[in-house]
Design a protein around this motif. Structure first.
Motif, PDB file in Angstrom:
ATOM      1  N   ALA A 275       0.807  -1.220   0.000  1.00  0.00           N
ATOM      2  CA  ALA A 275       0.000   0.000   0.000  1.00  0.00           C
ATOM      3  C   ALA A 275       0.836   1.263   0.000  1.00  0.00           C
ATOM      4  O   ALA A 275       0.394   2.312  -0.488  1.00  0.00           O
ATOM      5  N   GLU A 276       2.040   1.198   0.536  1.00  0.00           N
ATOM      6  CA  GLU A 276       2.842   2.408   0.703  1.00  0.00           C
ATOM      7  C   GLU A 276       4.314   2.045   0.613  1.00  0.00           C
ATOM      8  O   GLU A 276       4.726   0.969   1.047  1.00  0.00           O
ATOM      9  N   THR A 277       5.104   2.933   0.027  1.00  0.00           N
ATOM     10  CA  THR A 277       6.547   2.709  -0.065  1.00  0.00           C
ATOM     11  C   THR A 277       7.285   3.890   0.571  1.00  0.00           C
ATOM     12  O   THR A 277       6.710   4.960   0.789  1.00  0.00           O
ATOM     13  N   ILE A 278       8.552   3.670   0.858  1.00  0.00           N
ATOM     14  CA  ILE A 278       9.350   4.714   1.496  1.00  0.00           C
ATOM     15  C   ILE A 278       9.555   5.881   0.535  1.00  0.00           C
ATOM     16  O   ILE A 278       9.392   5.753  -0.676  1.00  0.00           O
ATOM     17  N   THR A 279       9.935   7.009   1.092  1.00  0.00           N
ATOM     18  CA  THR A 279      10.111   8.230   0.306  1.00  0.00           C
ATOM     19  C   THR A 279      11.148   8.024  -0.787  1.00  0.00           C
ATOM     20  O   THR A 279      12.224   7.469  -0.554  1.00  0.00           O
ATOM     21  N   LYS A 280      10.826   8.497  -1.977  1.00  0.00           N
ATOM     22  CA  LYS A 280      11.730   8.395  -3.131  1.00  0.00           C
ATOM     23  C   LYS A 280      12.453   9.726  -3.355  1.00  0.00           C
ATOM     24  O   LYS A 280      11.992  10.783  -2.919  1.00  0.00           O
ATOM     25  N   PRO A 281      13.553   9.692  -4.084  1.00  0.00           N
ATOM     26  CA  PRO A 281      14.219  10.948  -4.450  1.00  0.00           C
ATOM     27  C   PRO A 281      13.312  11.827  -5.302  1.00  0.00           C
ATOM     28  O   PRO A 281      12.347  11.355  -5.922  1.00  0.00           O
ATOM     29  N   HIS A 282      13.620  13.097  -5.358  1.00  0.00           N
ATOM     30  CA  HIS A 282      12.833  14.035  -6.161  1.00  0.00           C
ATOM     31  C   HIS A 282      12.858  13.578  -7.618  1.00  0.00           C
ATOM     32  O   HIS A 282      13.918  13.306  -8.177  1.00  0.00           O
ATOM     33  N   ASP A 414       8.549  -5.198   6.504  1.00  0.00           N
ATOM     34  CA  ASP A 414       8.160  -6.444   7.160  1.00  0.00           C
ATOM     35  C   ASP A 414       7.054  -6.127   8.158  1.00  0.00           C
ATOM     36  O   ASP A 414       6.504  -5.016   8.145  1.00  0.00           O
ATOM     37  N   LYS A 415       6.738  -7.061   9.027  1.00  0.00           N
ATOM     38  CA  LYS A 415       5.607  -6.871   9.949  1.00  0.00           C
ATOM     39  C   LYS A 415       5.831  -5.694  10.894  1.00  0.00           C
ATOM     40  O   LYS A 415       4.875  -5.186  11.494  1.00  0.00           O
ATOM     41  N   ASN A 416       7.074  -5.248  11.034  1.00  0.00           N
ATOM     42  CA  ASN A 416       7.378  -4.139  11.934  1.00  0.00           C
ATOM     43  C   ASN A 416       7.424  -2.783  11.232  1.00  0.00           C
ATOM     44  O   ASN A 416       7.566  -1.758  11.889  1.00  0.00           O
ATOM     45  N   PHE A 417       7.324  -2.796   9.894  1.00  0.00           N
ATOM     46  CA  PHE A 417       7.452  -1.519   9.185  1.00  0.00           C
ATOM     47  C   PHE A 417       6.696  -1.578   7.860  1.00  0.00           C
ATOM     48  O   PHE A 417       7.086  -2.274   6.931  1.00  0.00           O
ATOM     49  N   MET A 418       5.565  -0.882   7.793  1.00  0.00           N
ATOM     50  CA  MET A 418       4.801  -0.662   6.575  1.00  0.00           C
ATOM     51  C   MET A 418       4.301  -1.949   5.924  1.00  0.00           C
ATOM     52  O   MET A 418       4.061  -1.996   4.710  1.00  0.00           O
ATOM     53  N   SER A 419       4.195  -3.023   6.687  1.00  0.00           N
ATOM     54  CA  SER A 419       3.652  -4.283   6.192  1.00  0.00           C
ATOM     55  C   SER A 419       3.083  -5.038   7.385  1.00  0.00           C
ATOM     56  O   SER A 419       3.496  -4.816   8.527  1.00  0.00           O
ATOM     57  N   ASN A 421       2.529  -8.661   7.186  1.00  0.00           N
ATOM     58  CA  ASN A 421       2.695 -10.099   6.988  1.00  0.00           C
ATOM     59  C   ASN A 421       3.846 -10.597   7.845  1.00  0.00           C
ATOM     60  O   ASN A 421       5.006 -10.263   7.601  1.00  0.00           O
ATOM     61  N   GLY A 422       3.554 -11.403   8.834  1.00  0.00           N
ATOM     62  CA  GLY A 422       4.578 -11.858   9.775  1.00  0.00           C
ATOM     63  C   GLY A 422       5.564 -12.848   9.202  1.00  0.00           C
ATOM     64  O   GLY A 422       6.645 -13.045   9.754  1.00  0.00           O
ATOM     65  N   ARG A 423       5.214 -13.504   8.091  1.00  0.00           N
ATOM     66  CA  ARG A 423       6.084 -14.546   7.550  1.00  0.00           C
ATOM     67  C   ARG A 423       6.807 -14.130   6.267  1.00  0.00           C
ATOM     68  O   ARG A 423       7.491 -14.955   5.651  1.00  0.00           O
ATOM     69  N   SER A 424       6.666 -12.880   5.860  1.00  0.00           N
ATOM     70  CA  SER A 424       7.358 -12.452   4.647  1.00  0.00           C
ATOM     71  C   SER A 424       7.767 -10.993   4.758  1.00  0.00           C
ATOM     72  O   SER A 424       7.319 -10.264   5.651  1.00  0.00           O
ATOM     73  N   GLY A 425       8.612 -10.580   3.851  1.00  0.00           N
ATOM     74  CA  GLY A 425       9.064  -9.196   3.801  1.00  0.00           C
ATOM     75  C   GLY A 425       9.626  -8.913   2.423  1.00  0.00           C
ATOM     76  O   GLY A 425       9.677  -9.792   1.550  1.00  0.00           O
ATOM     77  N   TYR A 426      10.061  -7.679   2.211  1.00  0.00           N
ATOM     78  CA  TYR A 426      10.608  -7.274   0.920  1.00  0.00           C
ATOM     79  C   TYR A 426      12.014  -6.718   1.143  1.00  0.00           C
ATOM     80  O   TYR A 426      12.197  -5.730   1.870  1.00  0.00           O
ATOM     81  N   ALA A 427      12.980  -7.347   0.484  1.00  0.00           N
ATOM     82  CA  ALA A 427      14.388  -6.973   0.651  1.00  0.00           C
ATOM     83  C   ALA A 427      14.871  -6.153  -0.539  1.00  0.00           C
ATOM     84  O   ALA A 427      14.488  -6.401  -1.685  1.00  0.00           O
ATOM     85  N   MET A 428      15.723  -5.195  -0.257  1.00  0.00           N
ATOM     86  CA  MET A 428      16.290  -4.303  -1.268  1.00  0.00           C
ATOM     87  C   MET A 428      17.688  -4.774  -1.672  1.00  0.00           C
ATOM     88  O   MET A 428      18.548  -4.962  -0.813  1.00  0.00           O
TER      89      MET A 428
END
Length: 819
Positions: A275-282, A414-419, A421-428
């Motif tokens: 639903a939401e992503t971290i701030t992007k560059p201008h 992950d479940k602690n930040f902007m998501s 789902n306790g069993r998954s996350g998104y890695a950069m």
């Protein structure tokens, strides 16, 4: 000592500050986020230690003892307050650079690294916590640590120079009495801390982030799921139908003998929703650069130009210096916190950068086991590593955020930040996390004497991807698209990928010598303006993440328009206000829009834009009408992307205009809310025009006019946006985004430089600010009016430390004794 800059305007500025400060409930940092409250007013207004102590500035004579210097360093100041530094060795040179940068820009120098490190909560309190968490989870501190570790292992010499710079900054800090702290420390009620090499690494990470490209994989994944593959390819093609790339189309790539990574057996996108992503560059972070050959120059010397497009802030992003030793002399723009000249020239070469916006960030879905200590990979499980981020909060207990790291990189969501789902996350996966030696590129460029040494300097540059333009007194011009680029399979990195599949990992990197480049092209010029780097014939996958399509064509058409070009031609091109984007749509809209229902007021606006010649000059109303009309049209057309519950990337401007003109009956033209009618592009033109006209009437009522000067109201805001007294408003400059003069409301050409490759080179330049970081100094913003008017200053490239012409003061830095 001589002090310059005390004048009556200082008291006026501070009086305005006090008024605005009392009326301002909180202080807002660069992201316009409320982050703090009033400082202790008694301390702030104390006549012996408060704001009034900042009225005098710019000591430019006398001797100053600096610990650790090996020899004396001579610093000549010219009338622009540019320091010309003459040191006997590189260690002293960078120590002096650190000292002088701190002297003129201490608060800015330090504040931007607090922002980069995710430490703003230490200064302003809990309101900045979410921002700090996002920067920690982005891996900013981790990337800086990796850069330091790389230098410790592979290049201790460069690391020693970085330490010298830190020692110079600290020498200045240690000489300060609290009453002499820059005014921002008093406003925010904190003190400077010691500078370290990691802070320089953080500054470089900050620039890597700001110029990392658009990074829209997660948004694209949502778009793909919502509109399907066919429509996605329509709206987001790998190449637009018009391609005028950085590297000329006729380039022969047959020398490349390392193939592109083969397509994997399975490459299905993971269609998760976020639903939401971290701030992007201008989105407008970009630049122009170009160079013409000897044969294409009216003087017979190559000429080079650069103008990075960044935020318009005070203090300015750039600080101009000359840095000299017995072995080299370099002149140009520095970034406070980084060593060497970043965009500039020496006795033999000139260089400058634009953003190459290559896709250097990919995202992976991670599946954890029950206790989240392992994640699925290649049919088994790999251990997670943990990085505990201890975020100090002013006035409260620290917040500890445990960030999980995979071999891809940090798990940002992950479940602690902007998501949830306790069993998954998104890695950069970001090349900025790989360490590297970016600082050495500039150290070597400052000393380079020819094309080969320029290319050698570039090999150390990992990220962000940059277009490095080059010219030399030997007559060469060149441009390299430089960075450490993954050799991706076709389509890799457009969308969220399965982090458990090894085939989705970056398999290898494009060899440095196969990075796209050109030297002395037949056409007689090189240029870049953030457009597509190459055409379809380049044998590696290059993702189109929204490359510029207008400035580059204006620039290249200009250099194809005649045989030879002068310095004055370069100036005119820097300040060119022609709106190619509008010229490619407005006539079509005027021709196809049904005008029968226009009111008298709407007919006035219609006739105004019909008469417009597509120049965004300050006295024109056409640019304001265009901005409103196209903005309303874009929103009506892409109502499918108006979804607050899902992070989406709206289509690119060029493809939007292409669709409007070539496929005006497409289903996207239909407005979702009007169930009883199916709209076409022709309908949208009229609806948007009526909405725009209504808004323009409101603007005229509010402001008295809607000419481009009034409408755009360009400003250079202080980094703390709650301080209008330290900002400049209503700057009279034309242009706009997608125009060569890319000046919008608070973004644009942050540094303009033109260098002719005489021996030694001669140069002119300007930037929207001033050399001093002290709002009470006349050197704080004294360049802005000339910058807005398209004027330049001639630079005094001093060739010896006994030269005194144009020097208004000389200061000598001497080794401190042990007494």
């Amino acid at each position: 000592m001589v002090f310059l800059g005390s004048h009556n305007l200082e008291l006026m500025k501070y009086a305005k500050l006090l008024l605005s400060f009392v009326l301002t409930i909180g202080i807002f940092f660069v992201f316009n986020t409320k982050i703090g409250s009033l400082p202790p007013l008694g301390k702030f207004l104390n006549p012996t230690s408060g704001i009034w102590q900042n009225e005098s500035n710019e000591s430019i004579t006398g001797e100053i003892a600096i610990p650790g210097l090996q020899d004396k360093v001579t610093v000549h100041y010219d009338e622009l307050m540019i320091p010309h530094v003459f040191a006997q060795n590189e260690h002293d040179l960078y120590k002096a650079q650190g000292y002088l940068t701190a002297k003129h820009r201490l608060w800015q120098l330090e504040f931007q690294t607090y922002a980069a490190a995710g430490r703003l909560s230490e200064i302003v309190g809990e309101a900045a916590l979410n921002y700090d968490r996002s920067e920690r989870r982005r891996g900013m501190g981790y990337g800086a640590d990796q850069a330091i570790a790389y230098m410790q292992k592979y290049d201790t010499k460069t690391l020693s120079f970085v330490q010298d710079y830190a020692d110079g900054v600290n020498a200045y800090i240690n000489q300060l009495d609290p009453k002499d702290y820059p005014v921002e420390y008093k406003l925010l009620n904190y003190e400077p801390e010691a500078w370290t090499p990691k802070k320089t690494a953080l500054l470089l990470m900050y620039m890597t982030k700001m110029l990392a490209g658009n990074d829209d994989d997660l948004e694209f994944t949502n778009v793909l799921r919502q509109i399907g593959e066919k429509n996605f390819e329509l709206l987001f093609p790998d190449f637009f139908d018009i391609t005028d790339p950085v590297i000329p189309k006729e380039t022969d790539w047959s020398f490349i003998d390392v193939p592109q990574t083969e397509l994997p057996a399975s490459r299905k996108a993971i269609l998760d929703t976020i639903a939401e992503t971290i701030t992007k560059p201008h989105p407008d972070n970009g630049s122009n650069n170009w160079a013409v050959s000897s044969a294409k120059s009216t003087t017979g010397n190559p000429i080079l130009a650069n103008d990075p497009h960044l935020g318009l802030y005070l203090p300015s992003i750039w600080f101009v210096m000359q840095l000299s030793t017995p072995n080299h002399k370099a002149f140009g723009a520095t970034i406070p916190g980084a060593l060497s000249i970043i965009s500039g020239f020496n006795e033999h070469i000139a260089w400058g950068e634009t953003n190459a916006t290559r896709d250097v960030i990919d995202w992976y879905k991670i599946e954890f086991n029950d206790d989240r200590r392992q994640y699925k990979y290649d049919g088994g499980w790999k251990d997670v590593t943990f990085r505990v981020e201890d975020i100090k909060i002013r006035g409260k207990e620290s917040y500890k955020d445990t960030v999980l790291y995979t071999h891809h990189g940090p798990v940002v969501y992950d479940k602690n930040f902007m998501s949830d789902n306790g069993r998954s996350g998104y890695a950069m996966r970001w090349i900025g996390h790989d360490g590297g030696n970016n600082q050495r590129t500039f150290i070597e460029l400052n000393k380079a004497k020819n094309y080969d040494e320029y290319v050698n300097a570039l090999q150390y540059w990992n990220a962000p991807a940059q277009n490095f333009v080059f010219a030399s007194t030997q007559g060469d011009i060149a441009l390299w698209i430089q960075g450490k680029f993954a050799n991706k399979w076709e389509g890799q990195g457009k969308f969220l990928m399965d982090g458990s599949n090894p085939e989705n990992d970056w398999q290898s990197y494009i060899p440095q010598e196969f990075n796209a480049h050109t030297k002395n092209p037949e056409r007689g010029f090189v240029s870049s303006a953030n457009q597509h780097p190459v055409d379809e014939n380049y044998p590696y996958f290059v993702f189109n993440d929204g490359y510029e399509t207008y400035r580059n064509r204006v620039i290249n058409d200009f250099f194809n328009s005649k045989e030879k070009f002068s310095i004055d031609d370069f100036k005119r091109l820097h300040n060119n206000n022609y709106n190619l984007k509008a010229s490619e749509l407005v006539p079509y809209m005027l021709e196809h829009m049904d005008t029968a229902s226009l009111t008298e007021n709407e007919k006035v606006v219609y006739n105004e834009i019909k008469a417009w010649k597509f120049n965004n000059d300050i006295d024109e109303v056409g640019p304001s009408i265009w901005r409103q009309w196209y903005g309303k049209l874009y929103n009506l057309l892409w109502d499918e992307f108006d979804n607050e519950e899902t992070a989406l990337m709206a289509p690119y401007t060029y493809q939007t205009i292409h669709l409007l003109k070539t496929n005006g009956n497409h289903e996207f033209m239909d407005i979702l809310e009007t169930e009883d009618k199916v709209e076409t592009a022709k309908d949208l033109f009229l609806l948007a025009f009526k909405e725009a006209t209504a808004r323009l009437r409101e603007i005229k009522t509010e402001k008295g006019d809607y000419n481009w000067l009034t409408y755009k109201a360009t400003y250079a805001g202080h980094l703390l946006q709650g301080l209008p007294a330290f900002s400049r408003f209503n700057i009279p400059i034309g242009g706009d985004r997608s125009i060569v003069n890319a000046t919008s409301e608070n973004h644009g050409p942050s540094w303009r430089m033109i260098v002719e490759m005489t021996s030694p080179p001669t140069a002119i330049g300007i930037y929207p600010g001033g050399q001093s970081g002290n709002p009470g100094s006349k050197y704080y913003d004294n360049f802005i009016d000339d910058w807005a008017a398209g004027h330049y200053h001639s630079f005094n490239f001093i060739q010896s430390d006994d030269h005194t012409e144009g020097v208004i003061g000389t200061q000598t830095l001497i080794p401190a004794t042990n007494e």
